[in-house]
Enzyme design. Sequence first.
Site, PDB file in Angstrom:
ATOM      1  N   CYS A 398       0.812  -1.226   0.000  1.00 58.22           N
ATOM      2  CA  CYS A 398       0.000   0.000   0.000  1.00 58.22           C
ATOM      3  C   CYS A 398       0.844   1.273   0.000  1.00 58.22           C
ATOM      4  O   CYS A 398       0.613   2.181  -0.792  1.00 58.22           O
ATOM      5  CB  CYS A 398      -0.943  -0.001   1.202  1.00 58.22           C
ATOM      6  SG  CYS A 398      -2.627  -0.495   0.766  1.00 58.22           S
ATOM      7  N   ASP A 440       6.328  33.305 -26.328  1.00 58.04           N
ATOM      8  CA  ASP A 440       5.772  34.232 -27.301  1.00 58.04           C
ATOM      9  C   ASP A 440       5.839  35.634 -26.698  1.00 58.04           C
ATOM     10  O   ASP A 440       5.866  35.787 -25.472  1.00 58.04           O
ATOM     11  CB  ASP A 440       4.322  33.827 -27.594  1.00 58.04           C
ATOM     12  CG  ASP A 440       3.727  34.644 -28.720  1.00 58.04           C
ATOM     13  OD1 ASP A 440       4.473  35.001 -29.634  1.00 58.04           O
ATOM     14  OD2 ASP A 440       2.515  34.926 -28.677  1.00 58.04           O
ATOM     15  N   ASP A 638      -0.263  31.443 -26.747  1.00 54.69           N
ATOM     16  CA  ASP A 638      -1.693  31.653 -26.526  1.00 54.69           C
ATOM     17  C   ASP A 638      -2.536  30.433 -26.846  1.00 54.69           C
ATOM     18  O   ASP A 638      -3.740  30.447 -26.674  1.00 54.69           O
ATOM     19  CB  ASP A 638      -2.195  32.854 -27.328  1.00 54.69           C
ATOM     20  CG  ASP A 638      -2.037  32.659 -28.832  1.00 54.69           C
ATOM     21  OD1 ASP A 638      -1.713  31.528 -29.255  1.00 54.69           O
ATOM     22  OD2 ASP A 638      -2.230  33.621 -29.583  1.00 54.69           O
ATOM     23  N   ASP A 724       3.685  -1.346   7.692  1.00 55.08           N
ATOM     24  CA  ASP A 724       2.869  -1.118   6.493  1.00 55.08           C
ATOM     25  C   ASP A 724       1.923   0.059   6.669  1.00 55.08           C
ATOM     26  O   ASP A 724       2.003   1.045   5.944  1.00 55.08           O
ATOM     27  CB  ASP A 724       2.065  -2.369   6.152  1.00 55.08           C
ATOM     28  CG  ASP A 724       1.080  -2.097   5.024  1.00 55.08           C
ATOM     29  OD1 ASP A 724       1.526  -1.735   3.922  1.00 55.08           O
ATOM     30  OD2 ASP A 724      -0.134  -2.220   5.257  1.00 55.08           O
TER      31      ASP A 724
END
Length: 740
Positions: A398, A440, A638, A724
């Site tokens: 787990c 950009d 964009d 565990d």
Amino acid sequence: MGKETGRQRYQVEGMDCGSCASKIAMAVGRLPGISDVSVSATTGSMSLAFENAAQLPAVETAVRKLGYGVASRDGGHPAPVAHEPAACDHDHNGHDHHHDQPDVATAGAAPHGLHGHDHRPSDGPWWASRKAQLTLLSGAALVLAYGLGHLVPAASTYAFVAAMLVGLVPIARRALAAARAGIPFTIETLMTIAAVGAVIIDAGEEAAAVVFLFLVGELLEGIATGRARASIQALGKLVPKTARLVEGESTREVPAETLILDAVILIRPGDRVPADGLIISGESAIDEAPVTGESVPVRKAVGDAVFAGTINGEAVLTVRVTATAADNTIARVVRLVEEAQEAKSPTERFIDRFSRFYTPVVLAAGALVAVLPPLLTGADWSAWIYKGLAVLLIGCPCALVISTPAAIAASLSAGARRGLLMKGGAVLEGMGRLSAVALDKTGTLTQGRPAVTDIIARGRTEADVLALAAALETGSSHPLALAILARAGADGVMVPPAINARAIGGKGVSATVKGEEVFLGAPQAASERVTLPADLAQHIQTLNDAGKTVSVLLVGGSVAGTLAMRDEPRADAVEGLRALKALGIRTVMLTGDNRRTAKAIGTLLGMDDVRAELLPEDKQRIVRELKAEGLVVGKVGDGINDAPALAAADIGIAMGGGTDVALETADAAILHARVTDIARMVTLSRRTMGNIQQNITIALGLKAVFLVTTVMGITGLWPAILADTGATVLVTTNALRLLR
């Protein structure tokens, strides 16, 4: 497998760890006609591809047989609960419901007794869930067994076995259900074998304690996972349930989810905005912090967009609805994050593959530890079987399975609450490896619209020059005209009326204002009408070299002044680029604008690598060249004009304010278009990968330590189960730190 014909999404109730999700994915993936199954324990969701809709009932049946609730999210109706011969051991809302009369609370619920999970942790306190009640019942039985064993020693063994069975029966039934679904190697299987084996070797007391500790661990896992799930669900709760619908001269309150496109709603000061829309009357400061994380309220006026979940500050607004409840910004963000959490990262996929082989190996290791020493050396069988059973508990997967998805889910949720959207674990993982970012210019590093930067008056005041220019541009939609009008409005300048206004193609605009002939146009066009002074021509050249567009104002045949405009850098652009440089990331500007303007903006921002006058294919080519240099490249744009470059980059990042483009075209999106958020996204990714490494170290490290101490005879079953469940709680809690 045939051709995919559709996709379906489900809400799955009762998952509280990665092992749960893996179990469901494996069981459903085995069904004929079903493929591409993706399950997220954190969001409690599952998506899959199917060939025929007739195959979907089998999906719901398979999930319910494993002990989980399932409800279709696309169809809108929960799957009915199947009758089970076993009696119920939990409900969902703390009330008893008959399975043959499902209501909204119980529809889609798991067959009781199979899983014992708190299926609806957000509907009430954790301690009111049936899972918590089962844990408390198991604990009470254990305490009672201790008391009875003290009073009647002869009955001690039977008391502890009975206490063990209180918690083990639901666990064993889940193991059996998984085995029937073709998944024999589960944590429930390991737990059942260990507990039964302990009873056989007369360790019933420890068996009962181990079962109780296992239930406590699962309960803690459920609580921790519920917190992670609630972090993104809280976004959906930002949208108010009702809205004030405008009908003629009156308003009435209606459910927000019933609003249709183009409906008109009234939003009072202090109210949350119930839907995405455009303001059609009123002006107010909008607090967007709940949605975008923006700390300062944003002033909005007629024509501006508002988002559902934000808060109207100071004045009444009338808004036209532009998106339904199912498609508003928050709904799309929640949907995107849930889908992203289902898309596994490379690390998560590796852990999943590893865990499938890991559990059978643990079973084999436990068997070898129990059998080999007695067979080969004549050691005590009971002692080594005990150690073998402890190895089974130590090896439960787990903590390892949840180590990666818990961190990724928490990180994606934390990012979404700050307007940083990443489409899946692979994108999140890849973001931290970026070594170059190509940006950009227009709309990314700059505002995306020109603004008046300089006003030079000659013989008049600056206000007069601005007023006359605004008079000529009134009614125009040209970007430069809008810049002049915006500056006039911001400065509170009174704009006089203009008559006989006319546009002169490619040169400018002229009109009569206050009885005088006024012209506004490019310097070359102005020089055709009058002779420009030498000092003015030099000043215009200086402004042009700075990347600014200059317009000259003539009044009555003489120069009255000049206005310079430029698409200005975003307020945080310099800071954002510095942050990227501090992270060791190279930055490049890519723009289709002219070289002079690009160079001027680049110099202003402190960027050395500026590429200008580029076509879309040029930007794509440059991105590929950067990748050929061995760089991991992110492209920021964009989402439309830069599509080829975004696709060519390792990670495409769209800048936008919640638009469809920003949310759907690239690998990641920055909702409120801050350049600094690019570095924040990279930092979040790197923190997440560090968190994952910590989680894996905790999960495997604890197991390694307890494995050695168990074989040496130092620790037994109790510490084994703590190795565990304790590790699982630790890694989940560690992952939740990312939510901050």
